[in-house]
Design an enzyme around this catalytic site. Structure first.
Site, mmCIF file in Angstrom:
data_model
loop_
_atom_site.group_PDB
_atom_site.id
_atom_site.type_symbol
_atom_site.label_atom_id
_atom_site.label_comp_id
_atom_site.label_asym_id
_atom_site.label_seq_id
_atom_site.Cartn_x
_atom_site.Cartn_y
_atom_site.Cartn_z
ATOM 1 C CB SER A 41 -1.133 0.135 1.153
ATOM 2 O OG SER A 41 -0.449 0.386 2.216
ATOM 3 C CG HIS A 152 -1.152 -5.331 4.289
ATOM 4 N ND1 HIS A 152 -0.721 -4.387 5.342
ATOM 5 C CD2 HIS A 152 -0.636 -4.836 3.040
ATOM 6 C CE1 HIS A 152 0.019 -3.724 4.618
ATOM 7 N NE2 HIS A 152 0.235 -3.729 3.573
ATOM 8 C CD GLU A 161 -0.458 -1.682 9.026
ATOM 9 O OE1 GLU A 161 0.502 -1.459 9.880
ATOM 10 O OE2 GLU A 161 -0.172 -1.467 8.163
ATOM 11 C CD GLU A 201 2.032 -4.789 7.758
ATOM 12 O OE1 GLU A 201 1.623 -4.482 8.988
ATOM 13 O OE2 GLU A 201 2.674 -4.174 6.824
ATOM 14 C CG ASP A 231 -1.546 2.086 8.042
ATOM 15 O OD1 ASP A 231 -2.015 3.152 8.041
ATOM 16 O OD2 ASP A 231 -0.186 1.764 7.632
ATOM 17 C CD GLU A 272 1.058 4.370 9.361
ATOM 18 O OE1 GLU A 272 1.312 3.689 10.510
ATOM 19 O OE2 GLU A 272 1.543 3.802 8.410
ATOM 20 C CG ASP A 311 3.252 5.133 5.615
ATOM 21 O OD1 ASP A 311 4.137 5.509 4.980
ATOM 22 O OD2 ASP A 311 2.730 4.068 5.514
ATOM 23 C CE LYS A 336 5.798 2.131 5.808
ATOM 24 N NZ LYS A 336 4.492 2.385 4.900
ATOM 25 C CG HIS A 364 7.273 -3.837 9.243
ATOM 26 N ND1 HIS A 364 6.294 -5.054 9.139
ATOM 27 C CD2 HIS A 364 6.107 -2.923 9.447
ATOM 28 C CE1 HIS A 364 5.300 -4.728 9.544
ATOM 29 N NE2 HIS A 364 4.969 -3.628 9.587
ATOM 30 C CE LYS A 387 2.417 0.166 10.794
ATOM 31 N NZ LYS A 387 2.073 1.123 9.701
HETATM 32 P P1 PGA Z 1 2.923 -1.278 2.943
HETATM 33 O O1 PGA Z 1 1.993 -1.239 4.314
HETATM 34 O O2 PGA Z 1 4.344 -1.955 3.454
HETATM 35 O O3 PGA Z 1 2.403 -2.375 2.217
HETATM 36 O O4 PGA Z 1 2.997 -0.093 2.503
HETATM 37 C C1 PGA Z 1 2.517 -0.741 5.500
HETATM 38 C C2 PGA Z 1 1.899 0.564 5.873
HETATM 39 O O5 PGA Z 1 1.156 1.130 4.956
HETATM 40 O O6 PGA Z 1 2.347 1.138 6.783
HETATM 41 ZN ZN ZN Z 2 0.927 2.934 6.567
#
Ligand code: PGA
Ligand code: ZN
Length: 412
Positions: A41, A152, A161, A201, A231, A272, A311, A336, A364, A387
């Site tokens: 995502s 996911h 999430e 995840e 999230d 998030e 994010d 990230k 992650h 996270k």
């Molecule tokens: P992604 O999801 O690693 O698939 O982008 C994690 C997130 O959105 O934080």
């Molecule tokens: Zn995110």
């Protein structure tokens, strides 16, 4: 001064079984490797992850390391910041589309690990020094995924999430509490929903029928020193100006109201990407409004503010972060490394966000590897949170276990 004497990339598989890249850099007989995770995502402004023409393979990225980056860094001093600068020059594009952020990041992290090893320092300590963050290394709060929906998990849950953060004096203590919670949750889910699928995840992914249902399930099982973090990954729910959840459509204003009700009725400490990455006024509204809400999480006394976290909004990009801090679109940020490509840029992003008073959460990706670098990164930059998904998957568990190891290293 130690020189780089080898640089090799190869293909490995990530937790979804997709190809990704592992880079090994050596100086004489000392070698360190790094592997690169992959998101599903992803924010639209993330640096480009180089894939072959089939959209999956990483042979081009590997070739870029072995035939372009390798020869260019051979014989140079093992100085990560200088190597990062050279990588940026070699690539020469805004979004790393030439060499690929995956190729570049593998080299950037492997060089950093090699230098720490050569200096005989724990990685987190070396990161603390080289990043220039000017805060002491510290252990993050554990943002542990327990329920997993969205892209996911074929949207079986309304949000992407559901995470729990457990209180505790030490990582060992909070990790222990989170594991106990996870077990209790597993039993409760089995009883109510039967055998359920898992998300990418590693969180449980029962199909739920209302926006409140996951929050009811979690809050009924939680101890008084635990809070929920979400999230929403709302960019995945947004189309033509409306948010679609469980078959219903909501305007930005209605979505804001949903958050208010949730935050006032359930112990939610962090949200998030509550809105689409382009719905900027809504980020500004929620960041302003949330301070006036009668937040249940704050009544527990373990958090000072409800976090609104960028994010997809910010993608570890200094320009995007600057734009969002100036416009007060959040009060915390996800970091990230593969959203941007070099660690030098990661450190800049951290410093910029922290300078604006934002909290830092290292993260992650949904497609992970056994590399535990982000645990050292979180400690090294003194992040508020890490996270790392659910420990039901080994690629995530090793990150938490690395924190436990660091806890011991910090005592020395
Ligand atoms: P992604 O999801 O690693 O698939 O982008 C994690 C997130 O959105 O934080
Ligand atoms: Zn995110």
């Amino acid at each position: 001064m130690n020189k780089i004497t080898s640089c090799k990339a190869k293909e490995i598989k990530d937790s979804r079984g997709n190809p990704t890249i592992e880079v090994e850099i050596g100086s004489e007989d000392v070698f360190m490797s790094a592997s690169v995770p992959s998101g599903a995502s992803a924010g639209s402004r993330e640096a480009l992850e180089k894939r072959d023409e089939d959209g999956k393979g990483v042979q081009t990225a590997i070739k870029n390391v072995n035939e372009i980056i390798g020869p260019a860094i051979m014989g140079l001093d093992v100085e990560p910041l200088n190597i990062d600068e050279l990588l940026l020059e070699l690539d020469g594009t805004e979004n790393k589309s030439n060499l690929g952020a995956n190729a570049i990041l593998g080299v950037s992290i492997a060089t950093t690990k090699l230098k720490a090893k050569l200096e005989n320092k724990p990685l987190w300590q070396y990161i603390n020094e080289i990043s220039g963050v000017r805060v002491e290394p510290s252990q993050p709060n554990l943002f542990m995924n327990v329920l997993n929906g969205g892209v996911h998990a074929k949207f079986r849950l309304p949000f992407q999430e559901y995470i729990v953060i457990s209180g505790g004096e030490t990582v060992k203590e909070s990790y222990g509490k989170s594991l106990v919670f996870l077990k209790k949750l597993g039993e409760a889910i089995k009883e109510k929903y039967g055998k359920v699928e898992m998300g990418d995840e590693g969180g449980f992914s029962p199909e739920m029928k209302t926006i409140e249902e996951p929050f009811e399930l979690l809050s009924n099982l939680m101890d008084s020193d635990m809070v929920i973090a979400n999230d929403v990954a709302a960019s995945e729910l947004y189309k033509d100006g409306v948010y679609s959840v469980l078959g219903e459509e909501y305007s930005s204003g209605q979505f804001l109201n949903i958050y208010k009700n949730l935050v006032e009725n359930f112990p939610i400490g962090s949200i998030e990407d509550p809105f689409d990455e382009s719905d900027l006024p809504s980020f500004e509204n929620i960041t302003r409004e949330v301070k006036n809400w009668d937040a249940k999480a704050l009544r527990k006394g373990i958090m000072e503010d409800v976090l609104i976290v960028g994010d997809d909004l910010t993608t570890t990009n200094t320009e995007s972060i600057l734009d969002s801090t100036r416009n007060k679109r959040a009060n915390a940020v996800i970091i990230k490394p593969n959203q941007i490509g070099t660690l030098s840029e990661v450190y800049k992003a951290v410093k910029l966000a922290r300078g604006a008073g934002w909290k830092i959460i290292c993260s992650h990706r949904s497609g992970e590897t056994m590399d535990t670098f982000i645990a050292d990164l979180a400690v090294g930059v003194g992040a508020y949170g890490l996270k790392a998904g659910s420990p039901s998957q080994e690629v995530r568990r090793v990150k938490y276990e690395r924190l436990l190891e660091i806890e011991k290293e910090m005592e020395k």
